[in-house]
Scaffold this active site. Sequence first.
Site, PDB file in Angstrom:
ATOM      1  N   LYS A  65      56.020  43.127  11.453  1.00  0.00           N
ATOM      2  CA  LYS A  65      56.355  41.829  12.045  1.00  0.00           C
ATOM      3  C   LYS A  65      57.036  40.908  11.026  1.00  0.00           C
ATOM      4  O   LYS A  65      58.005  40.219  11.352  1.00  0.00           O
ATOM      5  CB  LYS A  65      55.090  41.154  12.582  1.00  0.00           C
ATOM      6  CG  LYS A  65      54.500  41.815  13.813  1.00  0.00           C
ATOM      7  CD  LYS A  65      53.201  41.130  14.208  1.00  0.00           C
ATOM      8  CE  LYS A  65      52.540  41.810  15.387  1.00  0.00           C
ATOM      9  NZ  LYS A  65      51.270  41.139  15.763  1.00  0.00           N
ATOM     10  N   ALA A  86      51.038  38.139  11.086  1.00  0.00           N
ATOM     11  CA  ALA A  86      49.664  38.640  11.032  1.00  0.00           C
ATOM     12  C   ALA A  86      49.403  39.510  12.247  1.00  0.00           C
ATOM     13  O   ALA A  86      50.093  39.418  13.263  1.00  0.00           O
ATOM     14  CB  ALA A  86      48.667  37.481  10.982  1.00  0.00           C
ATOM     15  N   ASP A  87      48.394  40.339  12.122  1.00  0.00           N
ATOM     16  CA  ASP A  87      47.949  41.132  13.257  1.00  0.00           C
ATOM     17  C   ASP A  87      46.434  41.248  13.196  1.00  0.00           C
ATOM     18  O   ASP A  87      45.856  41.416  12.117  1.00  0.00           O
ATOM     19  CB  ASP A  87      48.581  42.523  13.248  1.00  0.00           C
ATOM     20  CG  ASP A  87      48.354  43.231  14.573  1.00  0.00           C
ATOM     21  OD1 ASP A  87      49.093  42.930  15.533  1.00  0.00           O
ATOM     22  OD2 ASP A  87      47.414  44.052  14.668  1.00  0.00           O
ATOM     23  N   THR A  88      45.810  41.145  14.362  1.00  0.00           N
ATOM     24  CA  THR A  88      44.357  41.218  14.466  1.00  0.00           C
ATOM     25  C   THR A  88      43.982  42.296  15.461  1.00  0.00           C
ATOM     26  O   THR A  88      44.583  42.394  16.535  1.00  0.00           O
ATOM     27  CB  THR A  88      43.777  39.872  14.934  1.00  0.00           C
ATOM     28  OG1 THR A  88      44.115  38.854  13.989  1.00  0.00           O
ATOM     29  CG2 THR A  88      42.262  39.940  15.067  1.00  0.00           C
ATOM     30  N   ALA A 123      45.220  41.546   9.272  1.00  0.00           N
ATOM     31  CA  ALA A 123      46.136  41.682   8.140  1.00  0.00           C
ATOM     32  C   ALA A 123      47.150  40.554   8.215  1.00  0.00           C
ATOM     33  O   ALA A 123      47.651  40.225   9.295  1.00  0.00           O
ATOM     34  CB  ALA A 123      46.845  43.031   8.176  1.00  0.00           C
TER      35      ALA A 123
END
Length: 207
Positions: A65, A86-88, A123
């Site tokens: 991303k 970010a990624d969750t 992250a």
Amino acid sequence: MPLVPSYIYLASRSPRRRELLRQIGVHFEVLTFRGGERGEDADVNETPYTNEDVERYVVRLALTKAESGIRRLQWRHLPPAPMLAADTTLELDGEIIGKPADAADAAAILRRLSGRSHRILTAVAISNGSRTRYRLNVSDVRFRTLGDTEIRHYADSGEPMDKAGAYGIQGRAAMFIEEIRGSYSGIMGLPLFETAELLKEFDYPLI
């Protein structure tokens, strides 16, 4: 001497991430998407690779991303600045659990989480085009045992629909949570300690 960035770009439409960045005084511009693109993950393959563990998965998405956001800046001839993404995701019994498809899927996920502990992994990545860095936050969350009626009511409320694991700690689901070990902001979707450490690496003035 390199210029100190006065703002960053945020490659996410998440209102929770915007709120968290404002909380620590970060000036940012949301990177928007034009017609024909499918939202913030248009360039990101969110399907886990074969034998890809959850840590690698969530880091891969955050990095992709951020780097995709940098490419958009270049395509659109926008002023350069660091790009944050970010990624969750939620992990239960080794399985990656993302956003629910509908209310029935949300209810099914919540039934699996009821009375158990699970992990929330977020992250966060920053890129300026020449270098990209990331941090990973992992938190443990334990739900109390949930009743069928409250699961159904919460699923039907619409709150779970855009959230990994079908709940948001900052919303009504807070009453489901018996214990957390880790980062509250990380569970929300942007771990502020790790984010601040990354911003320092890119010379963003936080204080």
